[in-house]
Design a protein around this motif. Structure first.
Motif, short mmCIF file in Angstrom:
data_model
loop_
_atom_site.label_atom_id
_atom_site.label_comp_id
_atom_site.label_asym_id
_atom_site.label_seq_id
_atom_site.Cartn_x
_atom_site.Cartn_y
_atom_site.Cartn_z
N PRO A 283 33.90 55.49 37.78
CA PRO A 283 34.71 56.59 37.24
C PRO A 283 35.87 56.98 38.17
N GLU A 284 35.61 56.90 39.46
CA GLU A 284 36.66 57.16 40.45
C GLU A 284 36.75 55.92 41.35
N PRO A 285 37.53 54.93 40.92
CA PRO A 285 37.61 53.66 41.66
C PRO A 285 38.14 53.85 43.07
N ASP A 286 37.58 53.07 43.97
CA ASP A 286 37.97 53.07 45.38
C ASP A 286 39.03 51.97 45.57
N LYS A 287 40.29 52.36 45.46
CA LYS A 287 41.40 51.41 45.55
C LYS A 287 41.35 50.59 46.84
N THR A 288 41.12 51.26 47.95
CA THR A 288 41.07 50.57 49.25
C THR A 288 39.94 49.55 49.28
N GLY A 289 38.78 49.93 48.77
CA GLY A 289 37.62 49.02 48.76
C GLY A 289 37.85 47.83 47.83
N ILE A 290 38.45 48.09 46.68
CA ILE A 290 38.74 46.99 45.74
C ILE A 290 39.66 45.98 46.40
N ILE A 291 40.72 46.48 47.00
CA ILE A 291 41.70 45.59 47.65
C ILE A 291 41.05 44.85 48.81
N ALA A 292 40.18 45.51 49.56
CA ALA A 292 39.51 44.86 50.69
C ALA A 292 38.66 43.68 50.22
N TYR A 293 37.91 43.88 49.13
CA TYR A 293 37.08 42.78 48.61
C TYR A 293 37.94 41.65 48.06
N LEU A 294 39.02 41.99 47.38
CA LEU A 294 39.92 40.94 46.86
C LEU A 294 40.55 40.16 48.01
N ASN A 295 40.97 40.87 49.05
CA ASN A 295 41.57 40.19 50.20
C ASN A 295 40.54 39.33 50.94
N SER A 296 39.29 39.77 50.96
CA SER A 296 38.24 38.95 51.58
C SER A 296 38.04 37.66 50.79
N ALA A 297 38.04 37.78 49.46
CA ALA A 297 37.91 36.59 48.62
C ALA A 297 39.08 35.65 48.85
N LYS A 298 40.27 36.21 48.87
CA LYS A 298 41.48 35.40 49.09
C LYS A 298 41.46 34.73 50.46
N GLY A 299 41.02 35.47 51.46
CA GLY A 299 40.98 34.92 52.82
C GLY A 299 40.07 33.70 52.93
N LEU A 300 39.03 33.66 52.13
CA LEU A 300 38.11 32.52 52.16
C LEU A 300 38.73 31.25 51.57
N ILE A 301 39.68 31.40 50.65
CA ILE A 301 40.18 30.24 49.92
C ILE A 301 41.65 29.92 50.15
N GLU A 302 42.38 30.79 50.84
CA GLU A 302 43.83 30.62 50.89
C GLU A 302 44.30 29.35 51.60
N SER A 303 43.47 28.73 52.38
CA SER A 303 43.87 27.49 53.06
C SER A 303 43.45 26.23 52.28
N ILE A 304 42.84 26.42 51.12
CA ILE A 304 42.38 25.29 50.32
C ILE A 304 43.42 25.02 49.24
N THR A 305 44.23 24.00 49.44
CA THR A 305 45.36 23.76 48.54
C THR A 305 44.94 23.45 47.11
N SER A 306 43.77 22.88 46.92
CA SER A 306 43.34 22.52 45.57
C SER A 306 43.02 23.74 44.70
N VAL A 307 42.93 24.91 45.31
CA VAL A 307 42.69 26.13 44.53
C VAL A 307 43.83 27.13 44.71
N SER A 308 45.03 26.63 44.94
CA SER A 308 46.17 27.52 45.16
C SER A 308 46.43 28.42 43.95
N GLY A 309 46.15 27.93 42.75
CA GLY A 309 46.31 28.78 41.57
C GLY A 309 45.35 29.95 41.58
N LEU A 310 44.15 29.72 42.06
CA LEU A 310 43.16 30.80 42.18
C LEU A 310 43.62 31.81 43.24
N VAL A 311 44.17 31.31 44.33
CA VAL A 311 44.70 32.21 45.37
C VAL A 311 45.80 33.08 44.79
#
Length: 127
Positions: free
Chosen positions: A85-113
């Motif tokens: 009901p009251e989304p935590d913008k900072t927390g959402i972005i932190a989790y998204l950035n964590s996901a991105k950080g895991l895959i950003e160096s993998i060129t075969s999933v650049s579209g996912l990044v």
């Protein structure tokens, strides 16, 4: 302009050479994710598509199983926070950035990044 590439002795899974604009849909290419988002509910709908893209990447062998589990976990945590009901913008972005950080160096999933990057931008804009 013409450009020539010496491709001898290269091992490439799939390669497509394109001139001009390229618009791809399906698979886990970023496409127009979040382009039509106009409010937080629209962003949540788009966020919910991201774990499927991770599964597709793992099924294709572009992400190993452990990596896929970690990325998917971060995405699902972001989605859970976005649905509150009251989304935590900072927390959402932190989790998204964590996901991105895991895959950003993998060129075969650049579209996912790119899709996750667009997710961060949408959360910043609408939450």
């Amino acid at each position: 302009m013409t450009t020539y590439f010496n491709q001898s002795n290269q091992n490439v899974k799939n390669q497509t050479n394109v001139a001009g604009n390229l618009n791809v849909s399906g698979n886990y290419v970023a496409g127009d994710y979040f382009a039509n988002a106009r409010n937080p509910a629209d962003v949540v709908k788009e966020l919910e598509k991201l774990p499927t893209l991770v599964t597709q990447a793992a099924d294709k062998g572009d992400l190993d199983e452990d990596m896929a589990v970690d990325v998917e976990s971060n995405l699902k945590k972001a989605i859970t926070r976005a649905k509150k009901p009251e989304p935590d913008k900072t927390g959402i972005i932190a989790y998204l950035n964590s996901a991105k950080g895991l895959i950003e160096s993998i060129t075969s999933v650049s579209g996912l990044v790119t899709a996750v990057t667009k997710a961060v931008e949408a959360v910043q804009k609408f939450f």
